[in-house]
Scaffold this motif. Sequence first.
Motif, PDB file in Angstrom:
ATOM      1  N   TYR A   1      -7.973   3.539   0.456  1.00 33.65           N
ATOM      2  CA  TYR A   1      -7.832   2.371   1.603  1.00 33.65           C
ATOM      3  C   TYR A   1      -6.465   2.872   2.510  1.00 33.65           C
TER       4      TYR A   1
ATOM      5  N   ILE B   1       1.044  -1.077   0.529  1.00 38.28           N
ATOM      6  CA  ILE B   1       0.123   0.177   0.002  1.00 38.28           C
ATOM      7  C   ILE B   1       1.001   1.249  -0.370  1.00 38.28           C
TER       8      ILE B   1
ATOM      9  N   LEU C   1      -4.174  -4.176  -1.479  1.00 44.77           N
ATOM     10  CA  LEU C   1      -5.582  -3.865  -1.469  1.00 44.77           C
ATOM     11  C   LEU C   1      -6.464  -4.201  -1.124  1.00 44.77           C
TER      12      LEU C   1
END
Length: 184
Positions: free
Chosen positions: A91, A17, A155
């Motif tokens: 996210y 990420i 993700l």
Amino acid sequence: MRMSRTDRKLWAAARTIADLGELTAQWLEGRIGSQPGYMPNCGPDEETRDLMPHLAAANRAGYLTWNSQPGSDGTGYDGRRWQQRAAVCGYANQPVLDQLRRAAARHGCRLLFEKHMPATMADNEIVTGFGGQLPARHLRAMWKGIVSDDAYRALKAATQVTVISPDWGPSGTKKLLAVLEAVR
């Protein structure tokens, strides 16, 4: 139109990420021409200009953003009154999610996970909403085959979260930016 070979290599090399956030920050800053999920070789919408440095910093801090808008209130392209709530979708892993929760509570914003909230109106008619969960098929269409399998798994494991101001108009942007600035 396709993503350039250089951009595809950058995105394919991402593993986490944090890697995706760094590349998204570079796209926001105009240093990369494409981002998964957007028209290749197109940058962010013009209305996002004032949010871009804050979005880039939040991405580098671990809040991977994929959609945003500032708060606004005025006459639109069609002569109608357009109003927007400031919002950003993205996210986050647990530590960043905790930071977002604290900052949203402190600055009067809401975090949305499953629910949608109206975010754009034209002459008091709801046009768009923010929040909810991006369906798995959309996530696949945006990212699968562009980023590494490791990055895609990261993700999928992250929490989809929207930060939205309850205020219509520019005052909501100030609240949203305060929340984004608290993510470090």
